[in-house]
Structure formats: C-alpha cells, structure tokens
Design a protein around this motif. Structure first.
Motif, mmCIF file in Angstrom:
data_model
loop_
_atom_site.group_PDB
_atom_site.id
_atom_site.type_symbol
_atom_site.label_atom_id
_atom_site.label_comp_id
_atom_site.label_asym_id
_atom_site.label_seq_id
_atom_site.Cartn_x
_atom_site.Cartn_y
_atom_site.Cartn_z
ATOM 1 N N UNK A 446 4.354 -2.123 -5.609
ATOM 2 C CA UNK A 446 3.962 -1.028 -4.725
ATOM 3 C C UNK A 446 2.463 -1.078 -4.439
ATOM 4 N N UNK A 447 2.046 -0.298 -3.450
ATOM 5 C CA UNK A 447 0.620 -0.103 -3.211
ATOM 6 C C UNK A 447 0.159 1.112 -4.010
ATOM 7 N N UNK A 448 -1.144 1.199 -4.216
ATOM 8 C CA UNK A 448 -1.711 2.266 -5.030
ATOM 9 C C UNK A 448 -2.519 3.195 -4.135
ATOM 10 N N UNK A 449 -2.164 4.461 -4.145
ATOM 11 C CA UNK A 449 -2.847 5.464 -3.329
ATOM 12 C C UNK A 449 -3.921 6.164 -4.158
ATOM 13 N N UNK A 450 -5.161 6.103 -3.665
ATOM 14 C CA UNK A 450 -6.261 6.875 -4.215
ATOM 15 C C UNK A 450 -6.645 7.951 -3.207
ATOM 16 N N UNK A 451 -7.637 8.736 -3.526
ATOM 17 C CA UNK A 451 -8.082 9.757 -2.592
ATOM 18 C C UNK A 451 -8.772 9.137 -1.392
ATOM 19 N N UNK A 612 -1.499 7.186 -7.333
ATOM 20 C CA UNK A 612 -0.057 7.339 -7.101
ATOM 21 C C UNK A 612 0.489 6.054 -6.520
ATOM 22 N N UNK A 613 1.606 5.602 -7.061
ATOM 23 C CA UNK A 613 2.278 4.427 -6.492
ATOM 24 C C UNK A 613 3.014 4.839 -5.228
ATOM 25 N N UNK A 614 2.831 4.067 -4.184
ATOM 26 C CA UNK A 614 3.464 4.367 -2.901
ATOM 27 C C UNK A 614 4.803 3.641 -2.836
ATOM 28 N N UNK A 615 5.869 4.418 -2.737
ATOM 29 C CA UNK A 615 7.210 3.837 -2.709
ATOM 30 C C UNK A 615 7.341 2.860 -1.557
ATOM 31 N N UNK A 616 7.913 1.716 -1.840
ATOM 32 C CA UNK A 616 8.084 0.667 -0.840
ATOM 33 C C UNK A 616 9.474 0.797 -0.230
ATOM 34 N N UNK A 617 9.545 1.376 0.953
ATOM 35 C CA UNK A 617 10.842 1.653 1.582
ATOM 36 C C UNK A 617 11.646 0.385 1.813
ATOM 37 N N UNK A 618 10.965 -0.735 2.088
ATOM 38 C CA UNK A 618 11.686 -1.982 2.339
ATOM 39 C C UNK A 618 12.361 -2.519 1.090
ATOM 40 N N UNK A 619 11.949 -2.019 -0.070
ATOM 41 C CA UNK A 619 12.522 -2.466 -1.318
ATOM 42 C C UNK A 619 13.744 -1.642 -1.716
ATOM 43 N N UNK A 620 14.059 -0.604 -0.940
ATOM 44 C CA UNK A 620 15.210 0.226 -1.279
ATOM 45 C C UNK A 620 14.823 1.490 -1.990
ATOM 46 N N UNK A 621 13.585 1.542 -2.542
ATOM 47 C CA UNK A 621 13.117 2.750 -3.214
ATOM 48 C C UNK A 621 12.467 3.663 -2.192
ATOM 49 N N UNK A 622 12.524 4.940 -2.424
ATOM 50 C CA UNK A 622 11.910 5.909 -1.527
ATOM 51 C C UNK A 622 11.553 7.154 -2.314
#
Length: 906
Positions: A446-451, A612-622
């Motif tokens: 996943x990608x990592x979300x910061x402020x 926060x980990x950004x859910x990867x929609x292409x991976x099936x997770x949301x």
C-alpha cells in the motif's frame, strides 16, 4: 487431539480425550471456514520451502497393538528397558516393531493371538537378584489393522477426517522418528534431533546450546503429505562438575562463595532461633532436581564411575553433620555412628575439600553424596528461563542468514539420512530428497498517507519522517505538561542541554503537525526515588498550568527497569496521565531521528496518529464499507516454575480505518489460555461502549474482526466455543435488554509458533535473500482443507525472516481471499510507532505491548524490586508449593482523564 468432520461448506472439530476412546463434544458443533479459493492479486513467484514431499507410502498391511507392561504405573525408563529386553524380543520372534514408549506398538507382522512375557530386569542386566523382585509382566494384543491409504482419500476430500485417519498419521509420525530417536548418534528432544558433533556454544551460567534439526509430518493442501524440516536450537546443562555448575548458576566466584550463599539462615521466632533454608538453597533444589550425575573419586570400585544417579534433592546439612550408622555385616547391629566426612577419609583416604557444602540426596533410597564428587552427565535439557545475558547470547547463536539456514537444514536432512534409514526402508516410506518448490504470490504494497502528502515505500518496507506531518496531530493542544530530569549519581545536570532538547522537542513536534500551546513545560529535577518524583512532577505541573497534566516526560539516567516500572505504575494507575520515559544521554545529543521516533509515541498517546495505509483497490482490498471494529487479543503466561498469574490483553480499534487502538489488561487465572467471561465483561465491554459512543455514533458495529494470538491448533475449538460467544454477548448487552446483536464476525488466529521458512527466487527476495514484504503462501504447505496462509509483511533486520501463520476460523462476511489477505497485509503498514511495516497484525501487536506493560500494574509493593512483576522470573518457588486458588487483579488504571482510551501502552 482433535477429530475433524467435513462437508462442502465448513470443517467441524470435536475433542477426543487423550488416552481414551471418548469424545468431548460441545453442545454446538464448531465449524471452521473452508478455503474459498486463492488470491489472484500481485504477481506470481516461485519459492523454496523447508519441506519435503512424501514420495511413497507403506503398501504392506500395518497392524496396531496394545501394550501393557506391569501394573501400568511404571516409569518411562522402566517401560523402555522392559520393551527392549531379550524376553520381549523372543516373544515377538524378533519381528520389527515400533513402540511409542507408552501403550501403542505397530508392526507388519500379524500376531492374531496375544503375546505374553515375563521380564526379569536383574537377569537381563546380569545383576544378582535384590530383596524385592524386579520382574514385570508384558501383554501385547493386536487391536486393529491400519489403512494408510485412507490419508490419500482424506486429502482428496473423499472421506471425512476420522479416527482412522488420525491413527494412520500417528503411525507415520512415529515411523519417521523411530531411527533417530533410538540412535546413539542423536540426542532427541521430542521432534528435535541433535548430533553429538553438532555446532554448539557455551553461555555464562552453566548453559550450552546445540544446533540440530526439527522434523514433523503434516497433511497439506494439494493432497500432499510433507515433512517439515527446520533448524532447532536447544539449551542443555554444560557437562561439568556439579560444584562448578552450582557456582555458575549462583554467580559464586569460588566454592567458599557458594557455601556462603547456601548456608542456612537463622531467624528469631518469638525469642527462639530457627534455622531455615536460604533463598539460593531453594533455587538450587528446584533447578538441579532430577538431573543425572555420576560420582568420580579415588578408590572407587571398577565400573562405579559410570554408575548414574538421579538427584532427588539437597540436604540442608554438611558432611561433618550427616551421620552414617555403621553396622556389623554379620549381626546387622549398629556398631558406631560416623560422619560422611570421616567415612570417605577412612574408607577411601579422601579428605573432602568443601565439606561445608550441602549434601546431595539421590532418588535411590539412602544414597547421599558430597557435592564436590559429582559430575553432570551431558545432554540434559536446561528447563529454566534464560536470563537477559543468556537470551542475548542465544539470539546471537541462533541468528543466521537465509542461505546459512538453508544449508543447516540440508545438513540436518543429510544427518537423518532418510534413504538409508533401515526402518523407513523396511516399512516402505520414501521421501523426496529435495526441498519443495512451490507457487506463491507477491502482493502489492500500500501507499502511506501522511498529513498533506503520500509516499510509496515500494518493496523496501520502510520509510522516514523527514519533512512529513503526522496524518493526525494531537486533537487537544498540549498545554499542561512537565519534564522531570533525573540527577546523575555523580556530577550535575546541564540545564542548557536540557533546555536545548526541550526546544528541539517542541519545534519538531510542531513540524510533524503537533499542536503545542505552551512550548515551555514545567521542569524539575529528581533523585533515585522515582515514585516521589512522579508525585512531585504531577503536582508541580498541575499547579503551574492550573489544569490537570496532559503529559509527563521523564529523562532518566541509565536503563533501570525498576525505575521505569515505578514511573509507569504511578502515572497509569495513580494519576491517570500518559507518560514518556527517555534516556537523558540520548536526549542531550538532540538527534532528530531519535526525537521523531519518540514523537510518534507521544503523538499517539495524546490522541494522534502517525500515518495511514491507503487501501489498494486494485488489489481487492478497500476501506471498510460499514461500521467495523477490530479486536485484538493475547494471553501471556509466566515462565516455568513461577506462580505468577496469566495476563489477558484486549485491544479495540478507535477509528474507522483501524489505526488507533485502546487496550485493557487483566490477570486471567493460573495458566488459563482462554480469556475468562469476567475479563470480557470488565475489559471488552467498556472499550466497546466507548467505541459505540464515538466511532459508532451510538450504534454497535455491523462487522467485527477478532484477531487472536497465542493459541495452538488444539485450542481453536475453545476459542469458537468460549470466546466468540462472549464477544457476541458483550454486544448484545450493549444493544440493551432483550436485544441480540445481529452483526457479523470474522475470527482470525495469528501465530508465529511454526517452522515454515521460505527461500524465494531473486525477484521476490531482498538483498539478504529474505522474502520481500507481501509474500503470500497459501498452497502446498498450508492446511489440507481449512483456510490458512503464511504472510511475510516485514523486512527482516537480521537472520531469516519468519512469516505469520493466519488461520480464518469463521468468516460471516464472506470475504474473498483477495480482500481479507490484502487488508491484513495493508494494516501492517500503519503500526503507530514505527516507520516500517511490521510482521504481525497491529491489533495483536498492541495486545503484546499492553500485556508487557501490565507487569508494572501488578498489585505488589514497588518499594522492593524483588517483589515487582518484572522480577517474576526470579521468584523462588518449590515444585510442591500449591498454586493459589484465586489470582489477584491488577491495580486499576485511574481514568478521570480517560487514559484507558488513550494509547497509554505504546
């Protein structure tokens, strides 16, 4: 042991009582989730795993026999001597038999009638008969014919798991272990085998560690039966004199130092002097009990130097005090009394050098020896908890890079030498010589979300905080806070350096997105009394800012665990304020990376979140589509020999994406693995009500994930039958009288106690040869039918990385593999106090942290470090001391400032 029955939707388990033919079946059948399919996301990769496939099974009929020796109460050593006697061999016609050392035996020979024999162990060993008979009756009776082919039928789903399948697997397991268990070239410890020339290392304290091989037979996915091999490390007593071992164990520089530690303690009891055993004497009595020794001294009869004795205990008297009754050989009358010291001097011309030491009593009645004449036999397991120094040395010895571990595994396989094993060859079991190479998948990170920013860590599994703001700062500005600085034992505190640190601390927190309303905290110095320091700093901070303190920071000298515990207990339980303990020497260096790492923890304690980990929609997770709660749970137990209670920890997510967690901890009985009903009521219910009032906006969650750590496969049923109903009952109580919670539940077991390791192809490996984060294994070495998988979600800093084994026992939300496996992986990227992905799902990781912190909450006087929870491993406990019927609860946390719902434990 468990018995499984299977249909198309789920797997059902019941319990079989060990050693009986009775089944303890719960009122409601326990259904485990079947594997719904396989993950299709990420990229396919090939990996080698430390498992070998069984190539050929026995084709000849195998007969199982029931073995009865004596009256059934004989010790294991006697049973083995009787079974291996010539009388039994003759009765069985020298046929090849496998024996489990207890009640079961197997052979390809069919003996339709019962075989009987009488074994005289004195005659077998060439000894003269003693006063009492040393004979045993043996009865061997055929009970059934095993069907080995039924394993194939079960693996293909053609039959349910039954007692017949279990018996066939049990036979194969014993067949696999038969030769190494009885070979003089191996030292066997259950399923671990160590050659006598194995790599070893000596540790301080009379311990040595050997490297060997672990071997286990398993039924696996893809209709496979596999042999799992892994490196094993086991601690043994160093073979040396008993005196030397006791000196090493008790940190005595010489024999006189040991004598001083072991001498009796005299106490005044109502005007009368009483003699008691010293604390070190009690520890020695417990640690050396049942060890095997030999006596070596001048003048022994030939062969006596090899005579083995088993230690029963120690006598609290020395060789001058212990008197022997010297009897006339003809009349049997006592002619004189003689001290043990004089006995050895007169009979063997041996003057004992350390006669003041306690005497050693053997299990053979009436046998007593001076300690200085005894020597420990080799390869006796060390069963005591390792101390910190020994643990560090053990880690250094055990750590090895993937290629080294693979080579050690192959060396172990070559030592076992399956192809030349005469028993395997006779029964017809063949094992493929090469490690299995299987299909796996490498999930996308996943990608990592910061402020205000987002980063992609790629396959590195790590990132940093430079020029980044926390995804959520402290919701309430930091206004009332204090900094306490511990005075050094020599010299003084440099106020300028402390001020410089505080200024940098505030500036960096603001740069990371924190809100500091008062950049100058209340500051004071303190001495060795950390308990009083907390009280003074709390009061001083509150008076300075006219409101309750929000944060107390302590800069301490050194790494004194006792001082840390006192600070935490006072802050958590007496004042209800979050705290941060830091090393003074680190702080005055003003290292930006160190301060940023500490600020992640401070921000979390004040209600913020790192990333926060950004859910990867292409991976099936949301992202969670409906109100969802995540619960993590773990139960930890005291070290062997301690009567400290078990501790249960429960964590509950406090936001919509499962980033922040509150935690509750409580004692959980004496070695009780299942979390009690009272603890669910006292821990989960308050946390859940807080979730309902905040995250749920007045409503219970519609879906709950329950991640449970620390349970073995045999305890899965207990989780489903005890803990899961208690979770449902908790939410039903919150719904109100007469209402039933109608939400769905997903139950996941997490475990690192397994022996699966993998060695990936280069495109899926890091520079050390370990798997990259995201490597998923769900074929060939997983369960035959249940839904489980192995997931690498972290980068190993040293050694060979170990995946977490996840087993989904129940999934009422009907997740697909893509969705839940990627969700678990992605959540490992927003662990609050780290800039790396972690190996274990955070809800469980936080439960571990909370459980460890609970040591400081134990209801014991902290004025004496020997009574504090951190020192439980040193509690002096005798084996015959009964456990307490009720265990004391932990000191409750002061919750006026809602610390229970903060991340106080991080």
């Amino acid at each position: 042991m468990s018995i499984l029955s299977q249909n198309s939707d789920f797997v059902t388990r019941h319990l079989k009582a060990p050693g009986t033919d009775k089944f303890d079946q719960y009122d409601v059948a326990t259904s485990f989730q079947n594997r719904p399919g396989f993950n299709q996301t990420g990229q396919p990769v090939k990996v080698q795993v430390n498992s070998y496939e069984v190539a050929k099974f026995p084709t000849q009929p195998i007969y199982q026999y029931d073995v009865n020796i004596g009256n059934g109460a004989e010790k294991r050593v006697v049973i083995n001597k009787v079974w291996n006697s010539q009388a039994v061999r003759s009765a069985l016609g020298n046929a090849t038999f496998l024996f489990d050392g207890n009640k079961l035996a197997w052979s390809m020979r069919d003996f339709p009638t019962e075989k009987r024999a009488t074994v005289d162990l004195d005659q077998e060993s060439g000894r003269r008969p003693g006063k009492t008979a040393n004979t045993f009756r043996v009865a061997i009776r055929k009970t059934k014919k095993l069907d080995i082919h039924i394993i194939h039928n079960f693996l293909r789903g053609q039959v349910a798991f039954s007692n017949s399948v279990l018996e066939a697997v049990n036979f194969l397991d014993h067949l696999l272990r038969e030769t190494p268990s009885n070979s003089p070239h191996f030292v066997s410890v259950k399923r671990q085998f160590f050659t006598r020339t194995a790599p070893k290392a000596a540790f301080k304290g009379g311990v040595e560690v050997l490297r060997g091989i672990y071997q286990s037979l398993r039924l696996a996915q893809g209709a496979k039966t596999i042999i799992n091999l892994d490196v094993a490390n086991c601690c043994f007593w160093t073979p040396q004199s008993l005196l030397g071992a006791a000196m090493a164990r008790h940190n005595a520089n010489d024999a006189m130092g040991l004598i001083f530690k072991l001498k009796p303690v005299f106490k005044d009891f109502h005007g009368e002097e009483t003699k008691e055993e010293s604390p070190d004497f009690r520890v020695m009595a417990r640690n050396f009990k049942k060890l095997v020794v030999v006596a070596r001294f001048q003048g022994q009869k030939p062969g006596m130097e090899a005579k083995e004795w088993t230690i029963k205990g120690f006598l609290n008297m020395n060789a001058q005090q212990y008197l022997l009754e010297m009897r006339n050989k003809q009349t049997g009358k006592v002619e004189k009394s003689q001290s043990l010291y004089d006995y050895f001097l007169e009979k063997y011309d041996l003057r004992l050098r350390h006669w003041q030491l306690p005497l050693v009593e053997m299990t053979k009645k009436g046998t007593v020896y001076p300690m200085e004449l005894l020597h420990l036999q080799p390869y006796q397991r060390w069963l005591t908890k390792l101390d910190d120094r020994q643990t560090a040395d053990m880690i250094k010895f055990a750590v090895s890079r993937p290629q080294q571990r693979m080579k050690a595994t192959e060396d172990g396989k070559n030592a076992l030498n399956w192809a030349a094993d005469p028993v395997l060859r006779e029964f017809g079991l063949q094992i493929a010589p090469n490690m299995m190479k299987i299909d796996a998948r490498l999930l996308k990170n996943p990608k990592i979300q910061f402020g205000g920013s987002q980063i992609d860590p790629g396959v590195t599994g790590r990132w940093d905080l430079r020029n980044k703001k926390f995804v959520k700062g402290n919701p309430e500005g930091l206004k009332s806070w204090g900094v306490g600085v511990q005075m050094p034992k020599a010299g003084s505190v440099d106020k300028g350096q402390v001020d410089n640190f505080v200024t940098s601390f505030v500036r960096m927190y603001q740069q990371h997105g924190g809100t500091v309303l008062n950049p100058k905290p209340h500051m004071q110095q303190f001495g060795d009394n950390t308990g009083a320091a907390v009280e003074q700093l709390y009061t001083g901070t509150g008076n300075a800012f006219k409101i309750r303190p929000q944060l107390l920071v302590f800069l301490v000298q050194g790494k004194d665990a006792f001082n840390y515990m006192r600070i935490k207990r006072s802050c958590d339980c007496r004042y209800g304020v979050v705290s941060q303990v830091m090393q003074y020497a680190q702080c005055i260096r003003v290292n930006p990376q160190y301060i940023s790492n500490v600020l992640m923890k401070v921000n979390a304690k004040l209600g913020g979140a790192t990333s926060q980990a950004v859910a990867n929609a292409s991976q099936g997770s949301k992202a969670f589509g409906k109100p969802t709660m995540i619960i993590g749970a773990d139960v930890s137990h005291a070290s062997p020999g301690s009567l400290a209670p078990s501790t249960a920890a429960i964590t509950v997510s406090l936001d919509r994406y499962g980033g922040r967690y509150a935690a509750a901890v409580e004692t959980n009985g004496q070695r009780v693995e299942m979390i009690t009903e009272n603890n669910f009521r006292d821990m989960l219910a308050p946390l859940s009500r807080h979730w309902v009032s905040t995250v749920g906006q007045g409503r219970c969650p519609q879906h709950v994930y329950y991640f449970r750590d620390g349970v073995s496969e045999g305890q899965y049923q207990h989780v489903m039958q005890q803990e899961v109903p208690r979770i449902r009952a908790t939410f039903s109580d919150i719904e109100g009288p007469g209402n039933t919670w109608k939400g769905t539940l997903t139950v996941v077991i997490c475990s690192k106690r397994h022996h699966i390791r993998c060695y990936p192809e280069p495109k899926a490996a890091d520079r050390n040869g370990n798997p990259q984060p995201g490597l998923l294994i769900e074929r060939d070495v997983t369960s035959a039918h249940e839904w489980d998988f192995y997931l690498y979600s972290h980068i190993a800093l040293q050694g060979t990385s170990r995946p977490v084994h996840y087993t989904i026992l129940q999934d009422q939300a009907n997740h697909g593999p893509n969705q839940i496996q990627n969700m678990i992986y992605e959540h490992c990227y927003h662990y609050m106090r780290s800039t790396t992905s972690v190996s274990l799902f955070p809800a469980v990781y936080y439960a571990h942290l909370a459980s460890n912190r609970a040591k400081s909450h134990e209801d014991t006087p902290l004025s004496d470090p020997r009574k504090a929870g951190l020192y439980k491993q040193n509690v002096k406990v005798l084996e015959d001391e009964p456990p307490p019927s009720e265990v004391p609860k932990l000191v409750p946390m002061h919750n006026q400032a809602l610390i229970r719902y903060a991340m106080w434990y991080i």
